[in-house]
Scaffold this motif. Structure first.
Motif, short mmCIF file in Angstrom:
data_model
loop_
_atom_site.label_atom_id
_atom_site.label_comp_id
_atom_site.label_asym_id
_atom_site.label_seq_id
_atom_site.Cartn_x
_atom_site.Cartn_y
_atom_site.Cartn_z
N ALA B 210 0.83 -1.21 0.00
CA ALA B 210 0.00 0.00 0.00
C ALA B 210 0.86 1.25 0.00
CB ALA B 210 -0.92 -0.01 1.22
N ALA B 211 1.96 1.22 0.76
CA ALA B 211 2.77 2.41 0.91
C ALA B 211 3.71 2.64 -0.27
CB ALA B 211 3.59 2.31 2.20
N ARG B 212 4.07 1.60 -1.00
CA ARG B 212 5.16 1.75 -1.96
C ARG B 212 4.79 1.57 -3.43
NH1 ARG B 212 9.83 3.59 0.76
NH2 ARG B 212 9.39 3.09 2.94
N SER B 213 3.54 1.21 -3.73
CA SER B 213 3.29 0.90 -5.13
C SER B 213 2.29 1.86 -5.77
CB SER B 213 2.79 -0.54 -5.27
OG SER B 213 1.53 -0.66 -4.65
N ASP B 214 2.30 1.90 -7.11
CA ASP B 214 1.34 2.69 -7.86
C ASP B 214 0.09 1.88 -8.16
OD1 ASP B 214 3.23 4.81 -8.10
OD2 ASP B 214 4.24 3.62 -9.64
N ARG B 215 0.35 0.58 -8.45
CA ARG B 215 -0.79 -0.28 -8.76
C ARG B 215 -0.68 -1.59 -8.02
NH1 ARG B 215 -1.73 -1.92 -14.01
NH2 ARG B 215 0.41 -1.44 -14.63
N LEU B 216 -1.84 -2.20 -7.77
CA LEU B 216 -1.88 -3.46 -7.03
C LEU B 216 -2.42 -4.57 -7.92
CD1 LEU B 216 -3.52 -2.87 -3.51
CD2 LEU B 216 -1.18 -3.57 -3.99
N VAL B 217 -1.81 -5.76 -7.79
CA VAL B 217 -2.37 -6.95 -8.41
C VAL B 217 -2.55 -7.95 -7.28
CG1 VAL B 217 -1.95 -8.85 -10.02
CG2 VAL B 217 -1.20 -6.54 -10.62
N VAL B 218 -3.81 -8.31 -6.98
CA VAL B 218 -4.06 -9.22 -5.87
C VAL B 218 -4.24 -10.63 -6.41
CG1 VAL B 218 -5.54 -9.74 -3.89
CG2 VAL B 218 -5.19 -7.37 -4.61
N MET B 219 -3.42 -11.56 -5.93
CA MET B 219 -3.51 -12.94 -6.43
C MET B 219 -4.00 -13.90 -5.36
SD MET B 219 -0.26 -13.64 -8.92
CE MET B 219 -0.86 -15.25 -9.43
N LYS B 220 -4.72 -14.93 -5.82
CA LYS B 220 -5.14 -15.99 -4.92
C LYS B 220 -5.26 -17.27 -5.73
CE LYS B 220 -8.76 -17.42 -1.79
NZ LYS B 220 -9.89 -18.23 -2.24
N ASP B 221 -4.68 -18.34 -5.24
CA ASP B 221 -4.75 -19.64 -5.90
C ASP B 221 -4.41 -19.57 -7.39
OD1 ASP B 221 -5.52 -20.71 -3.51
OD2 ASP B 221 -7.66 -20.50 -3.93
N GLY B 222 -3.40 -18.81 -7.74
CA GLY B 222 -2.95 -18.77 -9.13
C GLY B 222 -3.76 -17.88 -10.04
N LEU B 223 -4.74 -17.19 -9.48
CA LEU B 223 -5.58 -16.30 -10.30
C LEU B 223 -5.48 -14.88 -9.78
CD1 LEU B 223 -8.77 -18.52 -10.45
CD2 LEU B 223 -7.32 -17.96 -12.40
N ILE B 224 -5.74 -13.92 -10.68
CA ILE B 224 -5.79 -12.53 -10.22
C ILE B 224 -7.21 -12.23 -9.74
CG2 ILE B 224 -5.68 -10.12 -10.96
CD1 ILE B 224 -3.34 -10.82 -12.68
N GLU B 225 -7.31 -11.85 -8.47
CA GLU B 225 -8.62 -11.53 -7.90
C GLU B 225 -9.04 -10.13 -8.29
OE1 GLU B 225 -10.88 -13.07 -5.58
OE2 GLU B 225 -9.92 -14.91 -6.26
N GLU B 226 -8.05 -9.25 -8.31
CA GLU B 226 -8.36 -7.86 -8.54
C GLU B 226 -7.09 -7.12 -8.88
OE1 GLU B 226 -10.40 -6.16 -5.26
OE2 GLU B 226 -10.74 -4.27 -6.26
N SER B 227 -7.19 -6.11 -9.76
CA SER B 227 -6.04 -5.26 -9.98
C SER B 227 -6.50 -3.85 -10.29
CB SER B 227 -5.15 -5.80 -11.09
OG SER B 227 -5.85 -5.80 -12.31
N GLY B 228 -5.64 -2.88 -10.03
CA GLY B 228 -6.00 -1.49 -10.27
C GLY B 228 -5.09 -0.57 -9.50
N GLY B 229 -5.35 0.73 -9.61
CA GLY B 229 -4.55 1.72 -8.90
C GLY B 229 -4.64 1.49 -7.40
N VAL B 230 -3.53 1.73 -6.71
CA VAL B 230 -3.46 1.35 -5.31
C VAL B 230 -4.50 2.10 -4.47
CG1 VAL B 230 -1.65 2.98 -4.60
CG2 VAL B 230 -1.85 0.77 -3.46
N ARG B 231 -4.72 3.39 -4.77
CA ARG B 231 -5.69 4.18 -4.02
C ARG B 231 -7.10 3.64 -4.21
NH1 ARG B 231 -3.12 9.03 -2.29
NH2 ARG B 231 -1.15 8.86 -3.40
N GLU B 232 -7.41 3.37 -5.49
CA GLU B 232 -8.77 2.88 -5.79
C GLU B 232 -9.05 1.55 -5.10
OE1 GLU B 232 -6.79 3.85 -8.97
OE2 GLU B 232 -7.28 5.71 -7.94
N VAL B 233 -8.08 0.64 -5.22
CA VAL B 233 -8.30 -0.69 -4.65
C VAL B 233 -8.41 -0.60 -3.12
CG1 VAL B 233 -7.36 -3.02 -4.37
CG2 VAL B 233 -7.14 -1.85 -6.57
N LEU B 234 -7.55 0.22 -2.53
CA LEU B 234 -7.60 0.34 -1.07
C LEU B 234 -8.90 0.96 -0.60
CD1 LEU B 234 -4.04 1.51 0.05
CD2 LEU B 234 -5.20 -0.61 0.66
#
Lengths: 301, 509
Positions: B210-234
């Motif tokens: 959260a503190a260091r990135s521009d965008r987040l890619v959230v993974m679970k069980d080999g799949l991407i659950e969600e991705s997007g700008g860090v502010r939006e996702v948070l």
């Protein structure tokens, strides 16, 4: 560091003394009497007094005397031939040293070939890793005879008798090296595998290094210490192996001398051989201990 | 065109598919964080990008060129040169028998950067750049002569040596102390700005992401659950999994501070504890009290003396001087073990792999000859239920359990003899956030129901904030500051405490 070396050297001396004493006691306790075997021969016509005198001559002084003699380099006299033991050892030592050194170098080469070969190739791996098991289960005397059969009689590559020195050396060296290479190869292969699982290996790969680069510049040195320990330990096998090898190939040497001394119950010679073997073994392992901190700087502190 | 464009990447280990069709992009100079719990496939994804793991299918476009199908030989020209790697564990990521300078120079040599003298100069330059003092001397040292933080700096020097356009940082700070962690992340940030390098940050630590990135890619069980700008996702996580992940992460969710019941008796009293190893003072005059039924946290970085203090409290080590009183009066060593139990950090190491779960939990009962066979059996079942483990696990062995289940077994074992005090030494540090949250909840329930007193040893301030009533901050064998959790987190008096807190993500502070 100096403390470490002094401690190791002290331990080495202790081991030597223990080997000497154990051999001395065991040889004394052996049933049978080498003096009687040799001198109680009706043809010689020696009286019991004369035999007692001969016995006195050989056993003079007991344990302490013998220890002091060894410390001065005086190993006594051979019961079998009457010659000084030192002379008999000096006769055999160069031949055996040549044989053992060549065999050890060959064993290490074979081991490196097998272990690194298996680290490189995916397909040959299973086959290569089966080789040490095969090697170690082959009895030396049988291997010797087999090699003579194939190379001397069938293929006629090496003469059975005569030939150049190299020709005389090839088959005995092979016979001696093969079983010794097995444990070295096995431990080396295993430590290479273990080092390859360490996290620093993918880091080196991520630098763009090739498999060879990784294996030779990084894995090799890390895999060396356990292998060195085993190499030091199997050095003892060389002496045992040379008894069989020298007998099968009819070569002179310490092995042959040992065999003759056992047959004649030549205690002074046997004692000297045991001490010689123990010395070589202890010195080699001392060298291994000294090399350890050089190879792994973490141990130097 | 994106710098890195991963499309439908699938990676398998034998039959097991670890990454199932993952797509994301990394633009020039940006930081993309791939977050997920262990087994989510995030590290495998990172490895597949540089071909350390062959991709089963999909594309990896680097500046528009698909490198997924390249041979190892071709990939070698990219590794280190165009894509650098900062690995996870600095203590094992350098060759232990090769000097630092050579390990940095190596990457230059592989990619034919220049002659010997040129490489040597560049190595010193790099060591200076990553902030190591006395670079000439450092180049001649071996990895074991450097601290964890220094080693990570060396690894960063290697990664940036050829100014790659992308750096893959795989958990670059998880093995480091918080204050060191922050400096390392700052360094990566500076270098990124200076060289315009993009960073693919692989981490399980949501606070760091959260503190260091521009965008987040959230993974679970080999799949991407969600991705997007860090502010939006948070601000508004779309996927339920992401939401749960954020809620469970102590670093992202500020909770109410626990109130302290000051009327309670002290259960643990530690006075002027000193422990010397040779001439080194590991614990230097430590005193604290823990009230019955409350949780006291000992917080500090590695080498602060917190674990040694815990070992003295649990009587696994004797103190050089000072005293520890538990429950008010002295007891025999054997009774002591009934009163005080320990739950250790590593649930893999603290359970005998050959024993069944039933055997593990029953062992303390047998040691203290509590009850006959049937009674012990019943008690084991009760304990498993207490820690919310199904009865079907009774005959399993630790190897067949998950990390969270193992830690539950360890807790059940500790509770078997009905102790008053439980010492928890980094008991949740090795667990994933969601599992960690469950174990923390379990510990709170057990404390409430059984009136347990906890001594909670941790380096993780976010966890400490959530679970403890009172805190002692340790540094170099001494207690720097102590007080209620509220006081320590809201109005720290000491500089060191402030520095520790600064390293923690925003919401908790």
């Amino acid at each position: 560091m100096t403390k470490y070396l002094l401690k190791r050297a002290g331990q080495a001396l202790l081991v030597l003394w223990a080997a000497f004493t154990a051999a001395y006691i065991l040889l004394q306790a052996l049933p049978g009497d080498s003096i009687l075997i040799k001198f109680q021969n009706p043809e010689l016509g020696l009286s019991p007094e004369q035999i007692a005198e001969i016995r006195e001559y050989y056993d003079a002084g007991g344990y302490l005397h013998t220890v002091l003699g060894f410390l001065h380099g005086d190993f006594g006299y051979s019961v079998d031939t009457g010659a000084p033991v030192v002379e008999r050892l000096a006769e055999g030592l160069p031949e055996t040293a040549k044989l053992a050194t060549c065999a050890f170098v060959l064993a290490v080469l074979l081991a490196v070939l097998i272990a690194f070969g298996s680290a490189y190739s995916g397909r040959l791996r299973g086959l290569l890793l089966a080789v040490p098991a095969l090697f170690i289960s082959v009895p030396a005397f049988w291997l010797g005879i087999l090699l003579i059969q194939i190379f001397s009689f069938r293929l006629r590559l090496v003469p059975v008798i005569g030939g150049t020195e190299l020709q005389q050396l090839v088959l005995p060296v092979l016979t001696l090296a093969v079983p010794i290479s097995a444990p070295i190869a096995q431990v080396l292969a295993r430590s290479i595998d273990q080092v390859l699982t360490q996290p620093f290996v993918p880091v080196v790969a991520a630098k763009g290094a090739s498999r060879s680069w990784i294996l030779w510049r990084h894995v090799a040195r890390n895999a060396l210490p356990p292998t060195l320990t085993v190499a030091g330990l199997v050095f003892g096998e060389l002496i045992a192996g040379s008894v069989v090898t020298e007998t099968v190939f009819g070569r002179g040497g310490i092995g042959r001398l040992t065999e003759q001394a056992v047959n004649a119950q030549d205690t002074p010679v046997l004692l000297a051989v045991v001490v010689l073997a123990a010395t070589v073994f202890v010195v080699v392992n001392l060298l291994v201990d000294v090399l350890f901190p050089v190879l792994d700087p973490r141990l130097a502190t | 065109m994106s710098l890195l464009d991963v499309r439908d990447l699938t990676v398998a280990y034998g039959r097991q598919v670890a990454v199932k069709g993952v797509s994301f992009t990394v633009e020039q100079g940006e930081v993309v964080a791939v977050v997920g719990e262990s087994g989510s496939g995030k590290t495998t994804t990172a490895n597949a990008i540089i071909g350390l793991h062959p991709a089963s299918s999909g594309k990896v476009l680097l500046n528009g060129v698909d490198i997924a199908g390249w041979s190892q030989r071709r990939l070698r020209s990219i590794r280190g040169h165009r894509i650098g790697l900062v690995p996870q564990d600095p203590s094992n990521s350098l060759n232990p028998v090769m000097k630092i300078g050579r390990q940095i120079g190596e990457i230059l040599k592989i990619h034919k950067y220049g002659d010997r003298a040129g490489i040597r100069r560049r190595v010193i330059e790099l060591l200076t750049r990553v902030g190591l003092d006395d670079p000439e001397r450092r180049a001649g040292q071996y990895p074991h002569e450097l601290s964890g933080g220094m080693r990570q700096r060396v690894l960063i020097a290697i990664a940036i040596a050829l100014r790659p356009s992308l750096i893959i940082a795989d958990e670059p700070t998880s093995a480091l102390d918080v204050t060191v962690q922050r400096r390392i992340l700052d360094l990566i940030d500076d270098l990124r700005k200076e060289y315009g390098t993009a960073v693919l940050l692989v981490t399980h630590d949501l606070g760091v992401a959260a503190a260091r990135s521009d965008r987040l890619v959230v993974m679970k069980d080999g799949l991407i659950e969600e991705s997007g700008g860090v502010r939006e996702v948070l601000a508004a996580p779309a996927a339920p999994y992401t939401r749960r992940l954020f809620e469970d992460a102590p670093a992202l969710t500020a909770r109410e501070f626990k109130s302290v019941d000051t009327s309670a008796e002290p259960a643990i009293v530690v006075r002027d504890l000193v422990k010397e190893f040779g001439s080194f003072r590991a614990v230097d005059g430590v005193s604290f009290e823990v009230l019955r039924g409350s949780t006291h946290a000992l917080v500090g970085e590695s080498g602060s003396g917190k674990t040694t203090t815990a070992r003295i409290v649990t009587r696994f080590t004797g103190a050089t001087s000072g005293e520890v009183v538990i429950g008010g009066d002295p007891v025999s060593p054997r009774d002591f073990r009934r009163r005080v139990q320990l739950v250790y950090q590593n649930p893999y190491g603290s359970l005998d792999p050959r024993q069944t779960v039933a055997g593990i939990v029953e062992e303390p009962l047998r040691n203290f000859r509590l009850g006959d066979r049937a009674a012990r059996r019943a008690r084991v079942k009760e304990l498993l239920e207490r820690v919310a483990l199904p009865e079907t696990l009774l005959e399993r062995r630790p190897g067949e359990l998950s990390g969270g289940q193992r830690q539950r077994v360890a807790i059940a074992r500790a509770l078997a003899v009905e102790p008053e005090v439980v010492v928890l030494d980094e008991a949740v540090s090795a667990l994933d956030v969601t599992v960690q949250a469950q174990i923390l909840t379990l510990l709170e329930e057990l404390q409430r129901d059984l009136g347990l007193t906890y001594l909670f040893i941790s380096h993780d301030l976010a966890v400490v904030r959530q679970i403890s009533h009172t805190v002692s901050v340790m540094n170099k064998g001494r207690i720097v500051e102590s007080g209620t959790t509220h006081q320590i987190f809201d109005s720290p008096r000491e500089e060191y405490t402030r520095e520790l807190l600064a390293a923690v993500a925003e919401p908790v502070r």
